[in-house]
Design an enzyme around this catalytic site. Structure first.
Site, PDB file in Angstrom:
ATOM      1  N   ASP A  49       0.866  -1.190   0.000  1.00 13.60           N
ATOM      2  CA  ASP A  49       0.000   0.000   0.000  1.00 13.60           C
ATOM      3  C   ASP A  49       0.903   1.242   0.000  1.00 13.60           C
ATOM      4  O   ASP A  49       1.857   1.316   0.776  1.00 13.60           O
ATOM      5  CB  ASP A  49      -0.888  -0.018   1.257  1.00 13.60           C
ATOM      6  CG  ASP A  49      -2.057   0.933   1.144  1.00 13.60           C
ATOM      7  OD1 ASP A  49      -3.202   0.467   1.230  1.00 13.60           O
ATOM      8  OD2 ASP A  49      -1.822   2.150   0.962  1.00 13.60           O
ATOM      9  N   ILE A  50       0.624   2.188  -0.892  1.00 11.87           N
ATOM     10  CA  ILE A  50       1.505   3.369  -0.966  1.00 11.87           C
ATOM     11  C   ILE A  50       1.304   4.340   0.198  1.00 11.87           C
ATOM     12  O   ILE A  50       2.127   5.211   0.428  1.00 11.87           O
ATOM     13  CB  ILE A  50       1.368   4.197  -2.279  1.00 11.87           C
ATOM     14  CG1 ILE A  50      -0.073   4.361  -2.686  1.00 11.87           C
ATOM     15  CG2 ILE A  50       2.245   3.663  -3.371  1.00 11.87           C
ATOM     16  CD1 ILE A  50      -0.246   5.419  -3.759  1.00 11.87           C
ATOM     17  N   GLN A  77     -14.848   1.284   1.050  1.00 17.02           N
ATOM     18  CA  GLN A  77     -14.015   0.944  -0.111  1.00 17.02           C
ATOM     19  C   GLN A  77     -13.770   2.187  -0.972  1.00 17.02           C
ATOM     20  O   GLN A  77     -14.681   2.977  -1.220  1.00 17.02           O
ATOM     21  CB  GLN A  77     -14.718  -0.135  -0.958  1.00 17.02           C
ATOM     22  CG  GLN A  77     -13.847  -0.643  -2.106  1.00 17.02           C
ATOM     23  CD  GLN A  77     -14.488  -1.810  -2.867  1.00 17.02           C
ATOM     24  OE1 GLN A  77     -15.688  -2.075  -2.714  1.00 17.02           O
ATOM     25  NE2 GLN A  77     -13.697  -2.480  -3.683  1.00 17.02           N
ATOM     26  N   HIS A  98      -9.628  -6.156  -2.652  1.00 17.74           N
ATOM     27  CA  HIS A  98      -8.305  -6.240  -2.028  1.00 17.74           C
ATOM     28  C   HIS A  98      -8.443  -6.501  -0.539  1.00 17.74           C
ATOM     29  O   HIS A  98      -9.371  -6.017   0.111  1.00 17.74           O
ATOM     30  CB  HIS A  98      -7.465  -4.985  -2.283  1.00 17.74           C
ATOM     31  CG  HIS A  98      -8.157  -3.702  -1.955  1.00 17.74           C
ATOM     32  ND1 HIS A  98      -9.105  -3.120  -2.775  1.00 17.74           N
ATOM     33  CD2 HIS A  98      -8.049  -2.875  -0.884  1.00 17.74           C
ATOM     34  CE1 HIS A  98      -9.542  -2.013  -2.227  1.00 17.74           C
ATOM     35  NE2 HIS A  98      -8.919  -1.833  -1.066  1.00 17.74           N
ATOM     36  N   HIS A 141      -6.350  -6.016   2.980  1.00 19.79           N
ATOM     37  CA  HIS A 141      -5.232  -5.326   3.631  1.00 19.79           C
ATOM     38  C   HIS A 141      -4.641  -6.264   4.687  1.00 19.79           C
ATOM     39  O   HIS A 141      -5.384  -6.780   5.533  1.00 19.79           O
ATOM     40  CB  HIS A 141      -5.714  -4.077   4.384  1.00 19.79           C
ATOM     41  CG  HIS A 141      -6.350  -3.018   3.533  1.00 19.79           C
ATOM     42  ND1 HIS A 141      -5.721  -1.835   3.212  1.00 19.79           N
ATOM     43  CD2 HIS A 141      -7.570  -2.947   2.952  1.00 19.79           C
ATOM     44  CE1 HIS A 141      -6.532  -1.084   2.484  1.00 19.79           C
ATOM     45  NE2 HIS A 141      -7.667  -1.733   2.312  1.00 19.79           N
TER      46      HIS A 141
HETATM   47  P1  AMP Z   1      -9.823   0.835   0.362  1.00 22.52           P
HETATM   48  O1  AMP Z   1     -10.473   0.744  -1.012  1.00 22.52           O
HETATM   49  O2  AMP Z   1     -10.564   1.714   1.311  1.00 22.52           O
HETATM   50  O3  AMP Z   1      -9.549  -0.519   0.939  1.00 22.52           O
HETATM   51  O4  AMP Z   1      -8.443   1.580   0.213  1.00 22.52           O
HETATM   52  C1  AMP Z   1      -7.624   1.543  -0.918  1.00 22.52           C
HETATM   53  C2  AMP Z   1      -6.197   1.462  -0.497  1.00 22.52           C
HETATM   54  O5  AMP Z   1      -5.399   1.519  -1.657  1.00 22.52           O
HETATM   55  C3  AMP Z   1      -5.706   2.587   0.435  1.00 22.52           C
HETATM   56  O6  AMP Z   1      -5.119   2.009   1.587  1.00 22.52           O
HETATM   57  C4  AMP Z   1      -4.679   3.341  -0.406  1.00 22.52           C
HETATM   58  O7  AMP Z   1      -3.607   3.823   0.369  1.00 22.52           O
HETATM   59  C5  AMP Z   1      -4.245   2.270  -1.389  1.00 22.52           C
HETATM   60  N1  AMP Z   1      -3.743   2.749  -2.675  1.00 22.52           N
HETATM   61  C6  AMP Z   1      -4.294   3.703  -3.477  1.00 22.52           C
HETATM   62  N2  AMP Z   1      -3.589   3.825  -4.610  1.00 22.52           N
HETATM   63  C7  AMP Z   1      -2.568   2.921  -4.551  1.00 22.52           C
HETATM   64  C8  AMP Z   1      -1.497   2.566  -5.422  1.00 22.52           C
HETATM   65  N3  AMP Z   1      -1.310   3.179  -6.604  1.00 22.52           N
HETATM   66  N4  AMP Z   1      -0.630   1.607  -5.011  1.00 22.52           N
HETATM   67  C9  AMP Z   1      -0.796   0.996  -3.819  1.00 22.52           C
HETATM   68  N5  AMP Z   1      -1.799   1.286  -2.969  1.00 22.52           N
HETATM   69  C10 AMP Z   1      -2.668   2.236  -3.307  1.00 22.52           C
END
Ligand code: AMP
Length: 142
Positions: free
Chosen positions: A34-35, A97, A103, A105
């Site tokens: 996760d970035i 989301q 995904h 975590h």
């Molecule tokens: P969620 O959909 O709420 O589970 O969150 C999406 C997750 O994706 C968040 O924790 C962001 O920090 C992460 N995220 C968003 N863009 C990227 C990316 N380009 N690479 C890796 N992680 C990402």
């Protein structure tokens, strides 16, 4: 339910159109960092087949993502000398989301250290490179 969007960020990562710090990959799943990690080693595990979230994913893909998540959790414990692991998975906007490709975590945790808020601080690329190396090494030894 809304249809799967082929242009979501994780679909682009899967197609190699966006970079990612890849930790693990097989025919059916990809794990990458996760970035905006909520703790060091915060990893996302996704199926390669399109799925918006838990509600539409094929059961076999969900089962595989769960298996890979367990491997990443065990590697995270070792790589970060963690005391525990938090697993999160959000479905639709109301469920928290933000990116609409399923995904999971997997977040290594340490006693007494709170997670950062979601999507709060962009990690430095060198921190992510080092964390991915540690996780890949721990997976090799597993
Ligand atoms: P969620 O959909 O709420 O589970 O969150 C999406 C997750 O994706 C968040 O924790 C962001 O920090 C992460 N995220 C968003 N863009 C990227 C990316 N380009 N690479 C890796 N992680 C990402």
């Amino acid at each position: 339910m809304t249809a799967y969007d082929q242009n979501n960020i994780f679909a682009k990562i899967l197609r190699g159109e966006l970079p990612a710090h890849r930790v693990y990959e097989d025919d059916n799943a990809l794990a990458f960092l996760d970035i905006m990690p909520r703790a060091p080693g915060h990893t996302l595990i996704i199926p390669k087949n399109p799925a918006r979230n838990l509600l539409d994913v094929a059961p076999a893909d969900l089962a595989h993502v769960a298996q890979v998540s367990q491997r990443i959790a065990r590697a995270g414990m070792k790589a970060f000398a963690a005391d525990g692991i938090t697993v999160q998975q959000f479905n639709e906007s109301a469920g928290g989301q933000v990116v609409f490709h399923l995904h999971v975590h997997v977040i290594p945790r340490h006693d007494g250290i709170a997670m950062k808020p979601p999507a709060s601080v962009m990690a430095k690329p060198e921190e992510l490179t080092e964390a991915a190396e540690k996780l890949r090494a721990a997976l090799k030894d597993a």
